[in-house]
Design an enzyme around this catalytic site. Structure first.
Site, PDB file in Angstrom:
ATOM      1  N   PRO A   1      42.918  43.721  39.720  1.00 12.05           N
ATOM      2  CA  PRO A   1      41.878  42.704  39.826  1.00 12.05           C
ATOM      3  C   PRO A   1      42.389  41.392  40.421  1.00 12.05           C
ATOM      4  O   PRO A   1      43.570  41.047  40.258  1.00 12.05           O
ATOM      5  CB  PRO A   1      41.456  42.492  38.364  1.00 12.05           C
ATOM      6  N   ASP A   2      41.491  40.685  41.101  1.00  7.78           N
ATOM      7  CA  ASP A   2      41.795  39.348  41.613  1.00  7.78           C
ATOM      8  C   ASP A   2      41.600  38.383  40.447  1.00  7.78           C
ATOM      9  O   ASP A   2      40.592  37.682  40.347  1.00  7.78           O
ATOM     10  CB  ASP A   2      40.839  39.019  42.764  1.00  7.78           C
ATOM     11  N   ALA A   3      42.567  38.378  39.550  1.00 15.12           N
ATOM     12  CA  ALA A   3      42.429  37.625  38.304  1.00 15.12           C
ATOM     13  C   ALA A   3      43.808  37.198  37.807  1.00 15.12           C
ATOM     14  O   ALA A   3      44.125  37.340  36.627  1.00 15.12           O
ATOM     15  CB  ALA A   3      41.721  38.488  37.257  1.00 15.12           C
TER      16      ALA A   3
END
Lengths: 297, 297, 297, 297
Positions: B52-54
């Site tokens: 995830p882009d997290a």
């Protein structure tokens, strides 16, 4: 264990379909579309690093790519390990490393180090001696702990011009030394020499092929010649390269993104692939747990 | 120096066109097609790692991707550094590292760490205090050795719902603290709020935008609102994802590679990109040198 | 530029004193104690990874260690690159990589790949042909952008048993091909053969030695034989190994840490080395800046 | 499985003795001297990278160090993961990664990110809320696949000045959330507060301590207070630093290596540690195999 999965597939299926990937996203797409296994190919991985497929990247970088795939995917990863990155000691070291990372199989080839891509015109394709390659296979076999882990021996005799007899002689030698499968490589436009090899092969090890140049061959043809695994090694990379080239040409020549015609996936499709929603789901589960424990009303 | 190149382009061109990349190959394609600079975006790099882009990938992994691009490309690399991976000390550390690697600019945003992608529905978009972000900008400014190296401050006030006044107040504060450019981010379907920001902005720093959601905006529109840099952040990734999805679907359903209709680049085009022929050229030069020295006849 | 610093030292000093390190901390200690340069040695780096000094670690891992040192230290780093990790293409690739990372010099040796440590009893010390090593030196020379970057050619003829004439012949060949210095390696208990080499050497390139086995040799002796650089390659590693062995033995056998007699550095000394106080200083500067900008009273 | 080994030791032994390491060599020495487990400590790993112990290195770099140890050693590795490198998502990600790499346990602490070393004078030691840390523990617990994998919760309440009641309250909360052990940290010169904690602790989870500052405490004292694990976190590092400082001072001031008095291990001892002889043994085995197969007479 993914290595067990690969062994079982080899026994139960008429042919195993393997597709190449070069990073975790492409690997996950290969898995999603139903292939049996993923080929972590050195040509494609080198290309995404923009360096020649000529032993320029080190084992560390190839390993990182294959290891990322293994972390992400449930189907087996077959790692293309070129010449084994050195002698028997290097092969021994790499087998431990790859096996620990949950990779199901490695493939090593009988060319000299540093190697060059087998399909390069006028590329260098010298073979190492049968004895020296047998030594690498023995080292690989001794190093593996999981007996399902597969060591695939790739024969470059047809690529190098050493001929069919040499290819068959080496296949036998490699099987005797402990290879679990034989990859016979060819750069011909037709599958004739690959079929000749497969038909003449008297060993028990499954035969593997990569029909990049003889792309008209059909699955039925392969099966009828008792070939057990087919690898589509580089088409995902080449499709990505082609589509990015098209969209970049359109973007640089257009005054607005909305006029670009190349089809692109939605942000949501990418979020899905990278399990972005999974994080949101876990946040909700976490909230439930925190409620149970009295931290949230 | 690529940082100098970026500064000069900002002065001499009406608008700078930047395109996103996620590995050395995509970066080289961006360069080849004529863009002014490359955006090493964290969304795309996370996606290729299938996470995830997290803030899941660490600075190390984002740095490796951006650094590979800088090794390969002649045009400037602008590295998306999310929230700066911590506090002022982390920003100071990263500026040294990125500058040393020949990266021309970094971009940091004023959200809390760990962050989530700004376009995710119901994503978490809390802002850190103006003071805390100013502290990061000061740390970045003090850490840089090359005065052309750019620190881009990305404002998430419009994303988080804090509003236009907050966005403008922060832009002024960030410029005063030493930011070299202001990226105003928006997830609206139209460019209205971005234009309102640009029209109200009284500072000297160039304004940067990423029109992922308001993709009908034209270059002329952007220029007329004095926007100096436009970033097409993720289209290369989404094109690659789409084309790989198409070809995989065809490959798994076809009995032969030759029946697959998705257009793919030739092996030779990939060899060209990865400078495979360059190796062959160098081999010839080497032969000449060895002849001169008498080692070859 | 550290490469320029190394060149100047070679010109101005009677002999350059270089000491081995294997990570950033040991490198910083070498710098702190007044040595002219740091040897990022493959034996020591392999040992800290607990793998044999036999080309098991890849260039990537050796590079990471040397690159960490270059980020941390102001004095030049000389990177021991074994056999160059392959052929001329690999050497070309590594020179670009190491030069970009701010490393001042590399050293490559004329043994076959994979190599084994030169001091290992019954180790494998086969030489590659003069021609093949000359090809690597040419590749290194062509690849470097900074003309002060040094390529040190290490001659293993005395180690392998090929003899003095071969050593001298190769030294001349390597200098003609572009080597910037000649490292003559020896595993004798006395410096006699090294002195014979240095006295017979008619070239202009500085001579470098590593007196691990002939450790009674004095600096004056080396200078009187016109040797320009001495490398204490592995003593820091061996001291660390010895002291850790001693303290571990005491700790496991003692019922209290305070009874352990091995001398250890204080926490504060380590904080000093890792610039922990620097962070506190920067926090204070940051506070001042934030006050100026009105964020703190 | 090393995690099972650690669990069994905790049950069967009166106290477990753990010693800190920072690379594979130091880890192997810890193992060799008879400790039960290895602490991959972030202070020591940061120090060898010559960067502050203040969340400057990323998870990637700490992971690489711990992972190298796990590849090399047979005893369990306990990885010091500071604050967990972010929020619950980051902890979830790290648990999968560390467990996959064969690491037996992780330890996370309840300070804010970025953290500073707990023993630094005037260091920043703010606690995150109990709820936020409980969320991380839940995330860790859900992420682990191997139920023997241990999540150690490190309480910084005594370090931060929040007091004994807060420490005990948090210990209970962390155990309820799923922590497998409680590390109570203290920077006092005496073990009094640690003993008070242990005596007041009503939970079932084993208590762990790091007596860096209260180094006069004896094993019997610890056992009598039902403390189950003692970690000598940084003495190997500090011994290595001290001995290297001594030998460097002697080497720079001496005209000959043989006059240096600091004791160093022999080359052979290092060869032994790095399994150099193992390679020679394997070469012999390989020869036997090649003879059997008829490749050598």
């Amino acid at each position: 264990m993914k290595s067990e999965l690969l062994r079982k597939d080899l026994e139960s299926k008429s042919i195993i379909k393997v597709c190449g990937a070069f990073d975790a996203m492409s690997a996950k797409l290969v898995e999603y579309h139903g292939f049996d296994a993923i080929w972590a190919g050195s040509f494609a991985i080198s290309a995404t690093h923009a360096v020649p497929d000529a032993s320029i990247l080190t084992m560390t970088e190839f390993f990182d790519a294959a290891s990322n795939m293994a972390e992400t995917c449930k189907i087996p990863i077959i790692a293309d390990c070129d010449t084994g990155y050195g002698g028997p000691s290097n092969v021994s070291h790499l087998v431990k490393k790859y096996e620990n990372a949950g990779i199901a199989a490695i493939c090593i080839e009988d060319k000299t180090f540093p190697k060059q891509n087998s399909l390069l015109e006028n590329g260098q394709n010298d073979l190492i001696s049968e004895k020296d390659f047998v030594a690498k296979i023995i080292a690989a076999k001794e190093a593996k702990q999981d007996q399902n882990f597969m060591v695939i021996a790739r024969i470059e005799a047809l690529i190098s011009g050493a001929g069919m007899d040499e290819a068959l002689k080496r296949a036998t030698a490699y099987e005797n030394a402990g290879a679990d499968a034989i990859l016979i490589h060819s750069k011909k436009k037709t599958p004739d020499e690959v079929f000749e090899f497969a038909d003449s092969w008297k060993g028990n090890s499954p035969v593997v092929v990569i029909p990049t140049t003889y792309d008209t061959v059909t699955l039925d043809d392969l099966i009828s010649h008792k070939i057990k695994m087919v690898i589509h090694a580089n088409q995902t990379l080449r499709a990505a390269h082609a589509s990015m080239s098209r969209i970049l040409k359109q973007m640089i020549n257009s005054d607005s993104l909305s006029k670009v015609k190349e089809e692109i996936s939605s942000m949501e499709e990418i979020f899905e692939l990278q399990e972005m929603y999974n994080i949101k789901d876990k946040e909700k589960e976490l909230e439930k747990e925190l409620k149970k424990l009295g931290y949230i009303n």
